[in-house]
Design a protein around this motif. Structure first.
Motif, PDB file in Angstrom:
ATOM      1  N   LEU A   1       2.472   2.740   8.546  1.00 22.58           N
ATOM      2  CA  LEU A   1       1.245   2.013   8.242  1.00 22.58           C
ATOM      3  C   LEU A   1       1.183   0.707   9.027  1.00 22.58           C
ATOM      4  CD1 LEU A   1      -1.244   2.435   6.498  1.00 22.58           C
ATOM      5  CD2 LEU A   1      -0.027   1.337   4.593  1.00 22.58           C
TER       6      LEU A   1
ATOM      7  N   GLY B   1      -5.341  -4.692   1.920  1.00 18.95           N
ATOM      8  CA  GLY B   1      -5.226  -3.255   2.148  1.00 18.95           C
ATOM      9  C   GLY B   1      -5.885  -2.486   1.023  1.00 18.95           C
TER      10      GLY B   1
ATOM     11  N   LYS C   1      -4.520  -5.809   9.467  1.00 18.48           N
ATOM     12  CA  LYS C   1      -3.440  -6.376  10.273  1.00 18.48           C
ATOM     13  C   LYS C   1      -3.853  -7.711  10.866  1.00 18.48           C
ATOM     14  CE  LYS C   1      -0.980  -3.587  12.811  1.00 18.48           C
ATOM     15  NZ  LYS C   1      -0.591  -2.578  13.827  1.00 18.48           N
TER      16      LYS C   1
ATOM     17  N   THR D   1      -5.621   1.572  -0.932  1.00 19.41           N
ATOM     18  CA  THR D   1      -5.110   2.928  -1.085  1.00 19.41           C
ATOM     19  C   THR D   1      -6.099   3.672  -1.962  1.00 19.41           C
ATOM     20  OG1 THR D   1      -2.807   2.205  -0.899  1.00 19.41           O
ATOM     21  CG2 THR D   1      -3.200   4.363  -1.905  1.00 19.41           C
TER      22      THR D   1
ATOM     23  N   GLN E   1      -4.684   2.059   4.006  1.00 14.25           N
ATOM     24  CA  GLN E   1      -4.887   1.236   5.197  1.00 14.25           C
ATOM     25  C   GLN E   1      -4.583  -0.218   4.881  1.00 14.25           C
ATOM     26  OE1 GLN E   1      -9.047   1.976   6.080  1.00 14.25           O
ATOM     27  NE2 GLN E   1      -9.662   0.036   5.134  1.00 14.25           N
TER      28      GLN E   1
ATOM     29  N   GLU F   1       0.823  -1.213   0.000  1.00 13.75           N
ATOM     30  CA  GLU F   1       0.000   0.000   0.000  1.00 13.75           C
ATOM     31  C   GLU F   1       0.855   1.260   0.000  1.00 13.75           C
ATOM     32  OE1 GLU F   1      -2.986  -0.356  -0.809  1.00 13.75           O
ATOM     33  OE2 GLU F   1      -3.032  -2.518  -0.458  1.00 13.75           O
TER      34      GLU F   1
ATOM     35  N   TYR G   1      -6.353   8.208   1.557  1.00 11.45           N
ATOM     36  CA  TYR G   1      -5.848   7.425   2.684  1.00 11.45           C
ATOM     37  C   TYR G   1      -5.236   6.130   2.174  1.00 11.45           C
ATOM     38  CZ  TYR G   1      -9.956   4.415   2.128  1.00 11.45           C
ATOM     39  OH  TYR G   1     -10.894   3.563   1.605  1.00 11.45           O
TER      40      TYR G   1
ATOM     41  N   HIS H   1       0.148   1.844  12.608  1.00 12.31           N
ATOM     42  CA  HIS H   1      -1.172   2.439  12.819  1.00 12.31           C
ATOM     43  C   HIS H   1      -2.307   1.762  12.055  1.00 12.31           C
ATOM     44  CE1 HIS H   1       0.680   5.716  15.041  1.00 12.31           C
ATOM     45  NE2 HIS H   1       1.542   5.879  14.045  1.00 12.31           N
ATOM     46  N   GLY H   2      -2.002   1.077  10.967  1.00 13.97           N
ATOM     47  CA  GLY H   2      -3.040   0.410  10.189  1.00 13.97           C
ATOM     48  C   GLY H   2      -3.760   1.305   9.195  1.00 13.97           C
ATOM     49  N   HIS H   3      -3.840   2.601   9.493  1.00 20.61           N
ATOM     50  CA  HIS H   3      -4.548   3.560   8.636  1.00 20.61           C
ATOM     51  C   HIS H   3      -3.821   4.897   8.711  1.00 20.61           C
ATOM     52  CE1 HIS H   3      -7.531   6.613   7.509  1.00 20.61           C
ATOM     53  NE2 HIS H   3      -8.177   5.655   6.861  1.00 20.61           N
ATOM     54  N   LEU H   4      -3.596   5.516   7.560  1.00 21.30           N
ATOM     55  CA  LEU H   4      -2.971   6.833   7.505  1.00 21.30           C
ATOM     56  C   LEU H   4      -3.741   7.692   6.515  1.00 21.30           C
ATOM     57  CD1 LEU H   4       0.818   5.845   7.202  1.00 21.30           C
ATOM     58  CD2 LEU H   4      -0.324   6.666   9.278  1.00 21.30           C
ATOM     59  N   THR H   5      -3.954   8.945   6.861  1.00 21.15           N
ATOM     60  CA  THR H   5      -4.578   9.864   5.915  1.00 21.15           C
ATOM     61  C   THR H   5      -3.589  10.218   4.811  1.00 21.15           C
ATOM     62  OG1 THR H   5      -3.862  11.891   7.029  1.00 21.15           O
ATOM     63  CG2 THR H   5      -5.939  10.869   7.796  1.00 21.15           C
TER      64      THR H   5
END
Length: 202
Positions: A177, A83, A74, A85, A71, A53, A69, A180-184
């Motif tokens: 990533l 994932g 996990k 994107t 993500q 991703e 975003y 946190h699993g998710h990023l803006t």
């Protein structure tokens, strides 16, 4: 994109949903899900997803798209996609080609650099990219696997060149990533030190 003569043979030892699925690498014993074929512990599978991703995300940014975003899923949860994107405003065909192939090629590069590359894992990576390939080929019928005007390896080459220039950014995003699993998109742009493009309502 310009046409290029195939440099290697595409192998068709894999089927997905009953259809032959061409792969660059040959691993006749690869069987089961993509995760099974990797044969990696959960933490490394998470990183494989994150690198994939992150490759897409950096591909979107260098293509001047707007990244919403990225993500990953996990752990050992079984899902069709590991994932996502999400981006928009990739209006250039070259940029879309890089974005499409960057996830797949980022994983291949990471496996090699981590001394984890095997033919079976390379094929698992290619199988994991079947959704990306399918979406691209659906709107680019002139691209194929040695049977069309443009060979899909052209996308791989374009993505490899782009990743060479931004590999440190890919790994920074993948590290975050994984955590946190998710990023803006804006967070990813900051980590990558690249501008996030303009959002489009289309």
């Amino acid at each position: 994109m310009t046409a290029a003569a195939p440099t290697t043979t595409w192998h068709t030892t894999m089927d997905i949903n009953g259809e032959p699925y061409p792969t660059r690498y040959y691993a006749p014993d690869a069987d089961g899900s993509s995760d099974d074929c990797y044969g990696l512990p959960p933490a490394q599978l998470d990183y494989v997803r994150a690198i994939h991703e992150a490759g897409h995300a950096i591909g979107a940014l260098i293509g001047r798209g707007h990244l919403h975003y990225a993500q990953i899923v996990k752990g050992t949860a079984t899902t069709e996609e590991g994932g996502v994107t999400d981006c928009c405003n990739l209006n250039d065909g070259h940029a879309y080609a890089v974005f499409t192939a960057a996830g797949e090629r980022a994983v291949d590069r990471w496996l090699r650099e981590a001394a984890l590359w095997t033919p079976e894992r390379a094929v698992a990576n290619e199988v994991g990219a079947h959704g990306d390939r399918r979406q691209f080929l659906a709107i680019n019928p002139h691209v194929g696997y040695g049977d069309r005007e443009v060979d899909y390896r052209v996308l791989h080459d374009l993505a490899d060149t782009a990743l060479d220039k931004h590999w440190a950014a890919v790994t920074r995003v993948a590290d975050a990533l994984t955590q946190h699993g998710h990023l803006t998109g804006d967070t990813i742009a900051t980590l990558a030190d690249l501008p996030n493009g303009t959002h489009t309502a289309r």
